[in-house]
Design a protein around this motif. Structure first.
Motif, PDB file in Angstrom:
ATOM      1  N   VAL A  94       0.858  -1.182   0.000  1.00 57.57           N
ATOM      2  CA  VAL A  94       0.000   0.000   0.000  1.00 57.57           C
ATOM      3  C   VAL A  94       0.895   1.234   0.000  1.00 57.57           C
ATOM      4  O   VAL A  94       1.776   1.365   0.851  1.00 57.57           O
ATOM      5  N   LEU A 145      -1.893  -1.247  -3.852  1.00 55.26           N
ATOM      6  CA  LEU A 145      -2.981  -0.304  -3.593  1.00 55.26           C
ATOM      7  C   LEU A 145      -2.375   1.085  -3.403  1.00 55.26           C
ATOM      8  O   LEU A 145      -1.347   1.228  -2.737  1.00 55.26           O
ATOM      9  N   LEU A 184      -9.341  -0.525   2.795  1.00 53.09           N
ATOM     10  CA  LEU A 184      -8.412  -1.215   1.901  1.00 53.09           C
ATOM     11  C   LEU A 184      -8.905  -2.600   1.514  1.00 53.09           C
ATOM     12  O   LEU A 184      -8.418  -3.177   0.541  1.00 53.09           O
TER      13      LEU A 184
END
Length: 352
Positions: A94, A145, A184
């Motif tokens: 992420v 992400l 997420l």
């Protein structure tokens, strides 16, 4: 994991989204693709830039991950991601990015994030689309992400930020005053939607028929050919790294681990400006070698694909002619975009 700090006077304040919950069939939509139930049993890496609020958001997101059952979450600043050892072992990465930093003149921040993403992707060739399509398991895939802290004064993402967005499997936007952190885990639970606070100007989505028209012009006619040709090209990336296939002086000082094909496909602008401290003569020599080496890698890669797909060729009789390198990069980007849309269609079909 980084130590937790009290949040100071900064513009992003959130309630914890999903903290303390464990996804079950009772409180979350049943995953709709292979391997979705394993996303908490893999290590996660959270990387943040030094823009306003990025580290604080990364810390809060790590708490969200822990609350959702992720076994291991490491939080690191982007300038600490330098080698394979820094990204090995993580199945999800992420990136928390301040849009103000990524779209300003701070070229170093954008380059650091892009390099970290590329480093991670080189170790993990398969992304979320491969998991959704059932071609890869989570433990071997690499899901990227991107969480963007939007500049309140921005009206569109900007080219620098768009380049980062295109490398991510999923992008979440947040602005000052948002009530919650982005969840997420929505992409893993099959229920992700574009949030109302997404980027004010949506990126243009290539129409699938236009993508197919470009693919067919190169002799790519079926979804199976799209997937397999992409895989062949990506394996050639590994070949050019392992063989150290570089002309003398062709490598760029900012990308020492890149192969000739990586540079031709991902870093076409690295020699647009002479690096600081390099002589003009050395710069011209290296810039020339970069073009020659990249063109050779592209030509050999096309020949490699043609060994299995004889019809794969630059259209209009232009095979091997001038501008072959940017033409090949263009079709590679097209095939990547087409692959993502094919995977999304397949996932939707399975959900129905």
């Amino acid at each position: 994991m980084t130590s937790r700090r009290r949040l100071g006077d900064w513009p992003y304040t959130f309630r914890m989204s999903g903290s303390g919950e464990t996804p079950t069939t009772g409180n979350a939509q049943q995953p709709t693709y292979p391997g979705a139930v394993t996303y908490t049993r893999v290590p996660w890496l959270l990387v943040y830039t030094h823009g306003p609020g990025s580290e604080e958001v990364a810390d809060q997101l790590s708490e969200q991950c822990a609350g959702r059952g992720v076994d291991l979450v490491d939080v690191r600043p982007v300038d600490e991601i330098r080698s394979n050892d820094d990204v090995d072992g993580y199945a999800v990465a992420v990136f928390v990015v301040s849009a103000r930093s990524a779209t300003s003149r701070d070229a170093k921040t954008k380059r650091l994030v892009e390099d970290a993403m590329d480093l991670y992707r080189r170790r993990r060739l398969d992304g979320l689309s491969d998991v959704i399509a059932g071609r890869q398991r989570y433990a071997w895939a690499g899901v990227i992400l991107l969480v963007v802290l939007d500049d309140p004064t921005a009206t569109e993402p900007g080219t620098a930020l768009t380049a980062l967005m295109d490398k991510a499997c999923d992008v979440r936007h947040i602005r000052a005053g948002d009530a919650e952190l982005p969840d997420l885990f929505e992409v893993f639970e099959g229920k992700a939607e574009v949030p109302p606070h997404a980027s004010p100007t949506l990126r243009q989505i290539d129409h699938v028929e236009a993508l197919w028209a470009e693919a067919r012009a190169w002799g790519v006619a079926t979804p199976e050919e799209v997937h397999h040709i992409i895989r062949l090209i990506d394996k050639r990336r590994l070949y050019y790294r392992s063989k150290k296939h570089h002309a003398v002086g062709a490598q760029h000082p900012d990308h020492p681990d890149r192969g000739a094909l990586d540079l031709a496909l991902d870093h076409v602008d690295v020699w647009d400006v002479c690096p600081e401290g390099m002589s003009e003569a050395d710069y011209e020599h290296r810039k020339s070698n970069f073009v020659i080496t990249g063109s050779r890698a592209v030509r050999k890669t096309i020949e490699h694909v043609q060994a299995q797909y004889p019809n794969f060729s630059r259209p209009a009789g232009r095979a091997g002619t001038k501008y072959n390198r940017p033409a090949f990069r263009a079709i590679y980007v097209t095939l990547r975009a087409l692959q993502r849309r094919l995977d999304a269609r397949d996932a939707a079909t399975r959900a129905d």
